[in-house]
Design a protein around this motif. Sequence first.
Motif, PDB file in Angstrom:
ATOM      1  N   VAL A   1      24.601  56.592  68.544  1.00 10.69           N
ATOM      2  CA  VAL A   1      23.649  57.552  67.996  1.00 10.69           C
ATOM      3  C   VAL A   1      22.263  57.131  68.455  1.00 10.69           C
ATOM      4  CG1 VAL A   1      25.088  58.128  66.011  1.00 10.69           C
ATOM      5  CG2 VAL A   1      23.425  56.281  65.828  1.00 10.69           C
ATOM      6  N   PRO A   2      21.317  58.043  68.539  1.00 10.86           N
ATOM      7  CA  PRO A   2      19.979  57.682  69.026  1.00 10.86           C
ATOM      8  C   PRO A   2      19.349  56.501  68.276  1.00 10.86           C
ATOM      9  CG  PRO A   2      20.192  60.049  68.940  1.00 10.86           C
ATOM     10  CD  PRO A   2      21.437  59.482  68.301  1.00 10.86           C
ATOM     11  N   ALA A   3      19.560  56.407  66.981  1.00 11.05           N
ATOM     12  CA  ALA A   3      18.974  55.303  66.214  1.00 11.05           C
ATOM     13  C   ALA A   3      19.521  53.958  66.685  1.00 11.05           C
ATOM     14  CB  ALA A   3      19.238  55.488  64.719  1.00 11.05           C
ATOM     15  N   ALA A   4      20.795  53.908  67.074  1.00 17.88           N
ATOM     16  CA  ALA A   4      21.382  52.654  67.547  1.00 17.88           C
ATOM     17  C   ALA A   4      20.780  52.248  68.888  1.00 17.88           C
ATOM     18  CB  ALA A   4      22.890  52.791  67.668  1.00 17.88           C
ATOM     19  N   LEU A   5      20.498  53.226  69.736  1.00 18.87           N
ATOM     20  CA  LEU A   5      19.864  52.911  71.016  1.00 18.87           C
ATOM     21  C   LEU A   5      18.477  52.328  70.795  1.00 18.87           C
ATOM     22  CD1 LEU A   5      20.928  56.090  72.988  1.00 18.87           C
ATOM     23  CD2 LEU A   5      21.946  53.812  73.116  1.00 18.87           C
ATOM     24  N   GLU A   6      17.749  52.860  69.841  1.00 16.05           N
ATOM     25  CA  GLU A   6      16.405  52.377  69.553  1.00 16.05           C
ATOM     26  C   GLU A   6      16.437  51.030  68.828  1.00 16.05           C
ATOM     27  OE1 GLU A   6      12.429  52.261  69.935  1.00 16.05           O
ATOM     28  OE2 GLU A   6      13.798  53.664  70.883  1.00 16.05           O
ATOM     29  N   ALA A   7      17.519  50.735  68.111  1.00 15.16           N
ATOM     30  CA  ALA A   7      17.616  49.480  67.368  1.00 15.16           C
ATOM     31  C   ALA A   7      17.624  48.276  68.296  1.00 15.16           C
ATOM     32  CB  ALA A   7      18.872  49.480  66.501  1.00 15.16           C
ATOM     33  N   ASP A   8      17.905  48.476  69.576  1.00 10.95           N
ATOM     34  CA  ASP A   8      17.914  47.394  70.549  1.00 10.95           C
ATOM     35  C   ASP A   8      16.528  47.168  71.149  1.00 10.95           C
ATOM     36  OD1 ASP A   8      19.188  45.389  72.096  1.00 10.95           O
ATOM     37  OD2 ASP A   8      19.224  46.751  73.820  1.00 10.95           O
ATOM     38  N   ARG A   9      15.517  47.820  70.598  1.00 11.45           N
ATOM     39  CA  ARG A   9      14.167  47.714  71.140  1.00 11.45           C
ATOM     40  C   ARG A   9      13.188  47.236  70.066  1.00 11.45           C
ATOM     41  NH1 ARG A   9      13.308  49.904  75.577  1.00 11.45           N
ATOM     42  NH2 ARG A   9      14.381  51.528  76.665  1.00 11.45           N
ATOM     43  N   LEU A  10      12.118  46.640  70.521  1.00 11.76           N
ATOM     44  CA  LEU A  10      11.000  46.270  69.662  1.00 11.76           C
ATOM     45  C   LEU A  10       9.733  46.666  70.403  1.00 11.76           C
ATOM     46  CD1 LEU A  10       9.928  44.914  67.096  1.00 11.76           C
ATOM     47  CD2 LEU A  10       9.891  42.772  68.349  1.00 11.76           C
ATOM     48  N   ASP A  11       8.990  47.580  69.847  1.00  7.65           N
ATOM     49  CA  ASP A  11       7.789  48.111  70.505  1.00  7.65           C
ATOM     50  C   ASP A  11       8.079  48.567  71.934  1.00  7.65           C
ATOM     51  OD1 ASP A  11       6.101  47.926  68.352  1.00  7.65           O
ATOM     52  OD2 ASP A  11       5.283  45.969  68.902  1.00  7.65           O
ATOM     53  N   GLY A  12       9.240  49.186  72.126  1.00  4.62           N
ATOM     54  CA  GLY A  12       9.600  49.728  73.426  1.00  4.62           C
ATOM     55  C   GLY A  12      10.171  48.727  74.406  1.00  4.62           C
ATOM     56  N   ILE A  13      10.311  47.467  74.006  1.00  7.13           N
ATOM     57  CA  ILE A  13      10.849  46.440  74.897  1.00  7.13           C
ATOM     58  C   ILE A  13      12.327  46.270  74.602  1.00  7.13           C
ATOM     59  CG2 ILE A  13      10.703  44.016  75.591  1.00  7.13           C
ATOM     60  CD1 ILE A  13       7.775  44.085  74.585  1.00  7.13           C
ATOM     61  N   ASN A  14      13.141  46.299  75.645  1.00  6.47           N
ATOM     62  CA  ASN A  14      14.585  46.148  75.485  1.00  6.47           C
ATOM     63  C   ASN A  14      14.911  44.764  74.942  1.00  6.47           C
ATOM     64  OD1 ASN A  14      17.381  45.377  76.333  1.00  6.47           O
ATOM     65  ND2 ASN A  14      17.374  47.510  76.989  1.00  6.47           N
ATOM     66  N   GLY A  15      15.902  44.700  74.047  1.00 11.76           N
ATOM     67  CA  GLY A  15      16.302  43.444  73.415  1.00 11.76           C
ATOM     68  C   GLY A  15      16.735  42.380  74.403  1.00 11.76           C
ATOM     69  N   ALA A  16      17.229  42.754  75.579  1.00 11.24           N
ATOM     70  CA  ALA A  16      17.648  41.780  76.585  1.00 11.24           C
ATOM     71  C   ALA A  16      16.459  41.005  77.150  1.00 11.24           C
ATOM     72  CB  ALA A  16      18.393  42.488  77.710  1.00 11.24           C
ATOM     73  N   SER A  17      15.248  41.481  76.915  1.00  8.78           N
ATOM     74  CA  SER A  17      14.051  40.818  77.434  1.00  8.78           C
ATOM     75  C   SER A  17      13.495  39.765  76.495  1.00  8.78           C
ATOM     76  CB  SER A  17      12.956  41.861  77.718  1.00  8.78           C
ATOM     77  OG  SER A  17      13.404  42.786  78.672  1.00  8.78           O
ATOM     78  N   PHE A  18      14.060  39.632  75.318  1.00 10.61           N
ATOM     79  CA  PHE A  18      13.535  38.681  74.339  1.00 10.61           C
ATOM     80  C   PHE A  18      14.059  37.271  74.611  1.00 10.61           C
ATOM     81  CE2 PHE A  18      13.742  42.490  71.322  1.00 10.61           C
ATOM     82  CZ  PHE A  18      12.477  42.903  71.688  1.00 10.61           C
ATOM     83  N   LEU A  19      13.250  36.273  74.282  1.00 13.29           N
ATOM     84  CA  LEU A  19      13.678  34.880  74.325  1.00 13.29           C
ATOM     85  C   LEU A  19      14.099  34.477  72.924  1.00 13.29           C
ATOM     86  CD1 LEU A  19      10.935  33.258  76.563  1.00 13.29           C
ATOM     87  CD2 LEU A  19      13.277  33.831  77.180  1.00 13.29           C
ATOM     88  N   ARG A  20      15.161  33.737  72.823  1.00 13.27           N
ATOM     89  CA  ARG A  20      15.641  33.292  71.518  1.00 13.27           C
ATOM     90  C   ARG A  20      15.073  31.913  71.212  1.00 13.27           C
ATOM     91  NH1 ARG A  20      21.955  34.152  71.120  1.00 13.27           N
ATOM     92  NH2 ARG A  20      21.504  32.704  69.449  1.00 13.27           N
TER      93      ARG A  20
END
Length: 151
Positions: A123-142
Amino acid sequence: MPLQIVLELIPYAEAAFNQQINYQGKLLDSSSSPVANGTYHMRFYLYTTATGGTSIWSEDRSTALGDRISVTSGLFSVMLGSSTPITSVDFNQTLYLGVEVGGSGSSASWDGEMSPRKILGAVPAALEADRLDGINGASFLRSDATNATTT
């Protein structure tokens, strides 16, 4: 006069996540006419394959009268997971929904799973849940794991 810092805890509210899937369908008879209005026995399954395989989750909506599915003009709507929680399912993979109808009599008369299985999409909300301020979650450092970075 010394500087005084006051820390104030600000309460916040979170919305509870509904861990159910809304599924709607239309039941037709062999002549492509809507089935008769009534309360139907149904079973639902989640699979990781389009055909064959073993279900990773199932929900039987046929045992209790109040748990059966109401069908009007062939149309029905059900919240999957309302009888059997879906909390243990890994949704980070392609999943397929299998549906089996057991008629509207006092006891179920199963005729096998419908085909083809329906692929589940996001669903569209799930696609957006992988983002923070428009940045894809794969770009985050843990901070809790070793990360390799390059510049």
